[in-house]
Motif scaffolding. Structure first.
Motif, PDB file in Angstrom:
ATOM      1  N   ASP A  65       5.314  -3.653   6.986  1.00 35.11           N
ATOM      2  CA  ASP A  65       3.916  -3.934   7.319  1.00 35.11           C
ATOM      3  C   ASP A  65       3.311  -2.813   8.170  1.00 35.11           C
ATOM      4  OD1 ASP A  65       4.106  -6.286   5.934  1.00 35.11           O
ATOM      5  OD2 ASP A  65       4.224  -7.578   7.701  1.00 35.11           O
ATOM      6  N   GLN A  66       4.101  -2.294   9.110  1.00 31.53           N
ATOM      7  CA  GLN A  66       3.610  -1.200   9.949  1.00 31.53           C
ATOM      8  C   GLN A  66       3.403   0.068   9.122  1.00 31.53           C
ATOM      9  OE1 GLN A  66       6.910  -1.316  12.740  1.00 31.53           O
ATOM     10  NE2 GLN A  66       5.571  -2.137  14.341  1.00 31.53           N
ATOM     11  N   ALA A  67       4.314   0.332   8.189  1.00 34.70           N
ATOM     12  CA  ALA A  67       4.163   1.508   7.329  1.00 34.70           C
ATOM     13  C   ALA A  67       2.885   1.413   6.496  1.00 34.70           C
ATOM     14  CB  ALA A  67       5.379   1.642   6.429  1.00 34.70           C
ATOM     15  N   GLU A  68       2.576   0.222   6.017  1.00 36.50           N
ATOM     16  CA  GLU A  68       1.349   0.043   5.246  1.00 36.50           C
ATOM     17  C   GLU A  68       0.116   0.262   6.121  1.00 36.50           C
ATOM     18  OE1 GLU A  68       1.893  -3.811   3.536  1.00 36.50           O
ATOM     19  OE2 GLU A  68       2.930  -3.009   1.770  1.00 36.50           O
ATOM     20  N   THR A  69       0.205  -0.114   7.396  1.00 35.68           N
ATOM     21  CA  THR A  69      -0.904   0.150   8.319  1.00 35.68           C
ATOM     22  C   THR A  69      -1.095   1.651   8.507  1.00 35.68           C
ATOM     23  OG1 THR A  69      -0.536  -1.930   9.503  1.00 35.68           O
ATOM     24  CG2 THR A  69      -1.776  -0.221  10.652  1.00 35.68           C
ATOM     25  N   VAL A  70       0.003   2.382   8.648  1.00 32.26           N
ATOM     26  CA  VAL A  70      -0.085   3.838   8.781  1.00 32.26           C
ATOM     27  C   VAL A  70      -0.771   4.433   7.554  1.00 32.26           C
ATOM     28  CG1 VAL A  70       1.236   5.982   8.920  1.00 32.26           C
ATOM     29  CG2 VAL A  70       1.923   4.001  10.296  1.00 32.26           C
ATOM     30  N   ALA A  71      -0.381   3.974   6.373  1.00 38.04           N
ATOM     31  CA  ALA A  71      -1.002   4.479   5.145  1.00 38.04           C
ATOM     32  C   ALA A  71      -2.495   4.150   5.116  1.00 38.04           C
ATOM     33  CB  ALA A  71      -0.299   3.884   3.925  1.00 38.04           C
ATOM     34  N   TRP A  72      -2.831   2.950   5.520  1.00 37.17           N
ATOM     35  CA  TRP A  72      -4.230   2.515   5.485  1.00 37.17           C
ATOM     36  C   TRP A  72      -5.104   3.342   6.420  1.00 37.17           C
ATOM     37  CZ3 TRP A  72      -7.428  -0.085   9.136  1.00 37.17           C
ATOM     38  CH2 TRP A  72      -8.638  -0.566   8.610  1.00 37.17           C
ATOM     39  N   VAL A  73      -4.657   3.547   7.674  1.00 36.28           N
ATOM     40  CA  VAL A  73      -5.491   4.305   8.612  1.00 36.28           C
ATOM     41  C   VAL A  73      -5.555   5.781   8.206  1.00 36.28           C
ATOM     42  CG1 VAL A  73      -5.045   2.708  10.521  1.00 36.28           C
ATOM     43  CG2 VAL A  73      -3.601   4.742  10.265  1.00 36.28           C
ATOM     44  N   ALA A  74      -4.482   6.296   7.587  1.00 38.33           N
ATOM     45  CA  ALA A  74      -4.514   7.679   7.129  1.00 38.33           C
ATOM     46  C   ALA A  74      -5.556   7.878   6.040  1.00 38.33           C
ATOM     47  CB  ALA A  74      -3.135   8.102   6.619  1.00 38.33           C
ATOM     48  N   GLU A  75      -5.754   6.858   5.213  1.00 37.36           N
ATOM     49  CA  GLU A  75      -6.799   6.912   4.178  1.00 37.36           C
ATOM     50  C   GLU A  75      -8.191   6.738   4.762  1.00 37.36           C
ATOM     51  OE1 GLU A  75      -4.754   5.166   0.099  1.00 37.36           O
ATOM     52  OE2 GLU A  75      -5.699   3.788   1.503  1.00 37.36           O
TER      53      GLU A  75
END
Length: 462
Positions: A65-75
């Motif tokens: 879940d945290q990795a997906e948050t990192v991907a989301w904010v990077a986008e």
């Protein structure tokens, strides 16, 4: 990330973020703050390609879940470029003019420090296979949790430099032993009892300064760090700088007055075999971990999301990032391992050391760094194509300047940029400082190929 989840996170962060900012602004004025240009989670540093935010991961571990948050904010708030660092952390590059909007969801996802002032100093490197490795002497994670808590909550330790780092080695087969640390601790078992050998300004491959029982490991770390801060001037950020003026014997005598120490004789920590961070490898139980490298240390959001989903479906829901700029999916059932490796490969990750890119290291270079003299990422891909055509996979580090940001150790071969597209070639030599012995000057990537043809018995082709 779903809209509802993003909304919940935003609401949480809206309350939490001002507290972090306030804490950063209200550090006690008596503290000696050692300034650093290193990025952190709460300190975005500007580069040519935008801001950089560094997310420090406890033991290199991040939940899906945290990795997906990192991907989301990077986008949403950056250029979509995510870097795996050589300390097992993550960086987001290309951050726009509103960095707080990126930081807030990361805090809400639990990726922040326990205290704002503790962000810089949570520098504890474990083996990526801690708790899993078939060769480990004991699980280092409980001690690591104690040390990380203290680093972040002990106010005095907030004076440490963002570069000051500790290594905790459990004797694993998969362990980075070439990175020098200000304090290192390494497992040993004597007469059935667990101990920790330790040393200053080096690595477990060095002769230890002494040993303590495992139960005294936390007290040892606290004592070493407190003594360092008492003795070091504000301009001395690293242990090696202090020991250049304060004799090791004097430091150890003072340390022995705080923690009971014993000599560590006949120490030998064998270097780890290469390649254990890529592919399928057995754990101490019936499961395996699966490793894959980020090409030149860079992930896009599709890669990170895909790996997170695989970890959720086929592993334990976590990813572990490594000092080799790769990631592991731990606790995979053996019957699923081949499929996981195939899916990681399909995401664009490197799943075999036979791929030429898997053994190349390159810094950001002139495309993103003002100090870079060459486009090291682009030149590394050109070099990878050249090596792939030759059927070679060589361990080479391309550095845009003398700082060697992409590698915390000296690689077997280094290409040091001297101008756009041109490099000096060095081979590692333990008797020489820096990158080692100069072999050739002002080479283009194509000229390097000719040089390799003319020197088939070089260390790279041995």
């Amino acid at each position: 990330m779903t809209a509802s989840k993003a909304g919940i996170m935003a609401a949480f962060a809206a309350a939490a973020f001002p507290i972090y900012r306030s804490a950063l602004n209200e550090r006690p004025s008596s503290n000696v703050i050692r300034p650093s240009g290193c990025p952190g989670l709460l300190r975005v540093v500007q580069a040519l390609d935008g801001g950089i935010c560094r997310i420090k991961l406890d033991g290199g571990v991040i939940h899906a879940d945290q990795a997906e948050t990192v991907a989301w904010v990077a986008e949403q708030f950056a250029g979509g470029v995510i870097e795996a660092t050589n300390r097992g952390n993550l960086q987001i590059r290309g951050i726009g003019p509103e960095p707080d909007a990126l930081i807030e969801p990361l805090l809400a996802a639990g990726l922040g420090p326990r205290e704002a002032a503790g962000d810089d100093v949570r520098n504890l490197m474990l083996s990526p296979s801690a708790g899993l490795d078939r060769q480990m002497l004991f699980d280092t994670r409980p001690l690591a949790a104690q040390i990380l808590f203290t680093l972040q909550t002990h106010e005095r330790f907030h004076e440490l430099s963002a570069k000051f780092a500790v290594q905790l080695d459990g004797g694993e087969a998969l362990a980075m032993l070439e990175h020098h640390h200000d304090l290192w601790l390494s497992a040993l078992v004597q007469h059935g009892e667990p101990w920790l050998a330790f040393g200053l300004a080096g690595s477990p491959l060095d002769t230890p300064a002494g040993k303590v029982p495992l139960a005294q490991g936390h007290a040892l770390v606290v004592a070493v760090l407190e003594l360092f801060l008492e003795l070091a001037r504000p301009d001395q950020n690293r242990m090696r700088q202090l020991l250049a003026e304060c004799a090791v014997d004097e430091f150890m005598t003072r340390l022995a007055g705080r923690v009971p120490l014993q000599p560590c004789l006949d120490w030998r920590r064998s270097a780890s075999p290469g390649g254990l961070h890529i592919g399928i490898h057995s754990q101490h139980d019936e499961r395996v971990y699966v490793g894959a490298a980020a090409p030149l240390g860079r992930l896009d959001t599709v890669m990170l999301r895909g790996a997170a989903q695989l970890a959720r479906e086929k592993g334990d829901g976590n990813l572990r990032f490594t000092p080799w700029q790769s990631l592991l999916l731990p606790n995979v059932r053996r019957e699923n391992a081949d499929a996981v490796l195939t899916q990681l490969d399909a995401l664009g990750l490197l799943c075999s050391l036979d791929h030429s890119l898997a053994q190349l290291i390159a810094c950001t270079g002139s495309s993103g760094c003002g100090k870079g003299l060459a486009d090291t990422k682009g030149d590394a891909r050109q070099l990878a194509d050249l090596l792939q055509r030759r059927g070679q996979a060589l361990s080479i580090h391309l550095s845009g300047c003398q700082r060697s940001c992409a590698a915390a150790h000296i690689a077997p071969a280094t290409l040091l940029a001297v101008a756009p597209g041109r490099y000096d070639l060095y081979f590692r030599d333990a008797a020489l400082p820096g990158f080692g012995a100069l072999q050739a000057h002002n080479l283009t990537i194509e000229a390097l190929g000719h040089w390799l043809d003319a020197h088939p018995r070089s260390p790279l082709d041995a």
